[in-house]
Write an enzyme that holds these catalytic residues in place. Structure first.
Site, PDB file in Angstrom:
ATOM      1  N   ASP A 209       0.824  -1.219   0.000  1.00 54.81           N
ATOM      2  CA  ASP A 209       0.000   0.000   0.000  1.00 54.81           C
ATOM      3  C   ASP A 209       0.856   1.266   0.000  1.00 54.81           C
ATOM      4  O   ASP A 209       0.528   2.240  -0.657  1.00 54.81           O
ATOM      5  CB  ASP A 209      -0.895   0.025   1.245  1.00 54.81           C
ATOM      6  CG  ASP A 209      -1.875  -1.123   1.252  1.00 54.81           C
ATOM      7  OD1 ASP A 209      -2.781  -1.123   0.418  1.00 54.81           O
ATOM      8  OD2 ASP A 209      -1.712  -2.033   2.083  1.00 54.81           O
ATOM      9  N   TYR A 529      -0.461 -13.868  10.610  1.00 55.17           N
ATOM     10  CA  TYR A 529       0.526 -14.126   9.544  1.00 55.17           C
ATOM     11  C   TYR A 529       1.799 -13.321   9.785  1.00 55.17           C
ATOM     12  O   TYR A 529       2.833 -13.586   9.183  1.00 55.17           O
ATOM     13  CB  TYR A 529      -0.080 -13.819   8.166  1.00 55.17           C
ATOM     14  CG  TYR A 529       0.179 -12.426   7.617  1.00 55.17           C
ATOM     15  CD1 TYR A 529      -0.556 -11.341   8.055  1.00 55.17           C
ATOM     16  CD2 TYR A 529       1.172 -12.197   6.659  1.00 55.17           C
ATOM     17  CE1 TYR A 529      -0.316 -10.062   7.556  1.00 55.17           C
ATOM     18  CE2 TYR A 529       1.412 -10.930   6.158  1.00 55.17           C
ATOM     19  CZ  TYR A 529       0.669  -9.860   6.613  1.00 55.17           C
ATOM     20  OH  TYR A 529       0.911  -8.600   6.133  1.00 55.17           O
ATOM     21  N   ARG A 530       1.731 -12.363  10.697  1.00 55.63           N
ATOM     22  CA  ARG A 530       2.830 -11.429  10.899  1.00 55.63           C
ATOM     23  C   ARG A 530       2.435 -10.625  12.124  1.00 55.63           C
ATOM     24  O   ARG A 530       1.252 -10.433  12.379  1.00 55.63           O
ATOM     25  CB  ARG A 530       2.852 -10.519   9.679  1.00 55.63           C
ATOM     26  CG  ARG A 530       3.910  -9.478   9.585  1.00 55.63           C
ATOM     27  CD  ARG A 530       3.640  -8.688   8.317  1.00 55.63           C
ATOM     28  NE  ARG A 530       4.697  -7.759   8.017  1.00 55.63           N
ATOM     29  CZ  ARG A 530       4.653  -6.908   7.000  1.00 55.63           C
ATOM     30  NH1 ARG A 530       3.598  -6.883   6.199  1.00 55.63           N
ATOM     31  NH2 ARG A 530       5.640  -6.092   6.765  1.00 55.63           N
TER      32      ARG A 530
END
Ligand code: ADP
Length: 605
Positions: A209, A529-530
């Site tokens: 992004d 996931y992180r």
């Protein structure tokens, strides 16, 4: 530099500074900067806990060790971190701490920063760290915002800022569609270089992004972008890694002298070891190969809105087969209207001055006034290829999405240039942007931290996670910004909590909310996931199958590769032997708000 001088200074550009903004985004970045400083009330604070010296080493020994490092690298490339902690902003970010700190700002701070210029110098630094048992923490760009920024997990670590002097694009290969980069190459810089070389019409990059992060830093932390090449880790090929004991290796085909396949075949021969260098503390990546995408010969963004929260489940079930069959071709985003309001860039106080989550009727009333119109969910996607091929895919998607009553296709020609849609359009076409910063202005001294669980692309899972997040945000009086990022067979729910980093009570609420979401999601079978530095121990702890067998395996690797535990201790919840048993872990039960343990063990012989 005073607060006002800092606000008034020009945004640094490429190629003057490796971390600068490309010229085409200069004005936009200047507006973004003004908005950030308009909402800023936090001033530089006097340092409270100086000097910063890592636990386990005497102050004098530490300073002597730094002198030795200065001899190896020149004094100007070693800086002690004893000045006030300047937060800057996205484009002028600090490398000594997390500019969006969720703890007290003196917690996750570096004692010093060192700037190597070659792989050999990185090796020297690692050997030095082993000699003096000093923790070091590598960063590439240090813009891992929402996950800890540039901050080290262990207070007093020496930050190895790789990006400042190791920022070359070593190769762009227009035949193979690959490149080879050093740690300081940002998405902005790679895009800029393709433009300069006249290659942009042939090959695309994939950007997150915001394009200011480095390709290596983002990839090793397994970040994503929004073209069909969105899974960055899956798209890399070949690493050069300095191990925690100072040796250097090249993985995959890079191990074969004279090869011409390092960037085209990611596996080589034998065990595929690249994986252990992502989300870990097992090595410092000094070079990485990355694949680039051929220009697909045309593209077209599309946006659909859906009226109700309950549309989520049927919509996700419609998305799944389309995504798995690559009819929906990119990592697409399904965003909630509250975040769409925030991405206007205006502070929440413009819409609502009460406490607690912003009322839904206000959000919908504001959305009704926007060009997009009222909605609850907005889907942003892109179709690639020549017009006749796109037409087939778009017709199919349109028919499927319209199965949801009240679905609207937004006509882009009716949207002004500054509408968020156009930012998604650029990003999905591999053109880095800076628009996404805007929602951070929702709070004064706006900062953010993410909750990012993974699930299958299924309506029941989406609903479960959405309801879990909404309930817990409500409990802690926090606005809820859910966005589903749909990968090929899974989706990440990204929930960014925006908070005022100068308000300790607000920070505590944000952290308590996150900790509760992590645990409750894990109870239901969902894992992150992180994650942010502050949550790493907790999140690693949720991956506990078979009595924590995976964590034990990671510890064995850590102890074998880094016997003294000097490299990024605690990153991703992995602590070397010298740190274990000293209470370094952070979790819900820890009440002191601190990040340090009681000490460290002796050298491992
Ligand atoms: P970005 O370049 O996207 O701003 P950072 O430099 O903040 O990313 O790094 C993100 C995370 O990845 C950090 O926790 C950092 O320790 C790790 N990391 C970054 N670069 C490297 C590298 N070259 N080798 C090993 N780990 C790295």
């Amino acid at each position: 530099m005073s607060f006002s001088a800092e606000a008034a200074s020009e945004v640094p550009t490429l190629p003057e500074v490796h971390s600068g903004i490309p010229k085409y985004l200069f004005e936009k970045a200047t507006r973004a900067k003004n908005a950030v400083f308009d909402g800023r009330s936090k001033h530089l604070k006097e340092r409270q806990r100086l000097p910063v010296v890592p636990l386990g080493i005497e102050r004098e020994d530490f300073y002597n060790a730094l002198e030795e490092l200065k001899e190896k690298l020149d004094a100007e490339h070693v800086e002690v971190n004893d000045k006030p902690l300047r937060d800057g902003w996205y484009m002028e970010h600090p490398n000594t701490h997390d500019m969006m700190t969720i703890l007290d700002e003196e917690e996750f701070v570096a004692s010093a920063v060192v700037y190597p210029s070659t792989t050999e110098e990185v090796q020297e630094i690692v050997k030095w760290a082993n000699k003096f048992l000093i923790p070091i923490f590598p960063i590439s760009m240090g813009r891992n915002l929402g996950y800890g920024g540039a901050a080290p997990r262990v207070r007093g670590s020496v930050t190895v800022d790789l990006g400042k002097r190791m920022n070359k694009i070593l190769n762009i290969n227009p035949e193979d569609y690959t490149c080879l980069v050093e740690p300081g190459v940002s998405f902005y810089a790679l895009y800029d270089e393709l433009e300069k070389k006249g290659l942009r019409d042939y090959m695309w990059i994939d950007t997150p992004d915001l394009g200011g992060g480095s390709i290596i830093g983002n990839t090793v932390d397994r970040g994503v972008g929004y073209t069909p090449y969105g899974d960055h880790w899956a798209c890399h090929s070949g690493l050069e890694v300095v191990l925690p004991t100072g040796e250097v290796i090249r993985t995959a085909m890079g191990a074969l002298p004279g090869n011409n396949t390092w960037q085209v075949f990611p596996y080589g021969f034998g065990p595929y070891c690249d994986g252990i260098f992502s989300q870990s503390n097992f090595g410092i990546v000094t070079k990485m190969g990355m694949t680039l995408m051929p220009n697909p010969g045309g593209y077209e963004s599309f946006m659909y809105t859906f009226p109700n929260e309950q549309d989520l489940a049927p919509l996700i079930d419609i998305i799944r087969p389309l995504r798995i069959a690559s009819m929906l071709e990119n990592v697409a985003q399904l965003r909630h209207v509250t975040q769409s309001l925030a991405v206007s860039g205006l502070p929440r106080s413009k819409f609502f001055s009460g406490t607690g989550p912003i009322p839904e009727d206000i959000v919908h009333a504001e959305a009704s006034k926007s060009y997009v119109g009222d909605h609850t969910w907005a889907y942003y996607g892109m179709s690639y290829g020549p017009a006749h091929i796109r037409a087939h895919k778009l017709a199919l998607i349109d028919a499927e999405f319209h199965k949801i009553p009240g679905c609207r296709k937004i006509d882009p020609s009716k949207l002004p240039e500054d509408e968020y849609f156009w930012s998604r359009d650029r990003i999905a076409a591999g053109i880095p942007d800076i628009h996404e910063l805007r929602w951070v202005n929702w709070a004064p001294n706006g900062s953010h931290i993410a909750f990012s669980p993974v699930s299958p692309i299924r309506g029941t899972d989406a609903t479960q996670l959405f309801e879990l997040g909404k309930k817990i945000h409500g409990k802690y009086d926090i606005d809820f910004f859910p966005a589903f990022c749909v990968g090929l067979r899974e989706m990440h729910l990204i929930v960014e909590i925006v908070f005022d980093r100068d308000d300790p009570a607000e920070k505590k609420r944000a952290l308590d909310c996150l900790r509760e979401m992590v645990d409750e999601a894990a109870d239901k079978g969902y894992g992150e996931y992180r994650t942010h530095l502050v949550l790493m121990d907790q999140v690693a702890g949720t991956y506990s199958w078979n009595d924590g067998a995976l964590a034990k395996f990671n510890e064995r690797l850590k102890d074998a590769l880094d016997p003294n535990g000097i490299l990024a201790p605690g990153r991703c919840g992995i602590w070397g032997k010298r740190y274990r048993g000293f209470g370094w872990e952070m979790g819900r039960e820890r009440e002191d708000g601190g990040s340090e343990g009681r000490g460290v063990g002796p050298r491992v012989e």
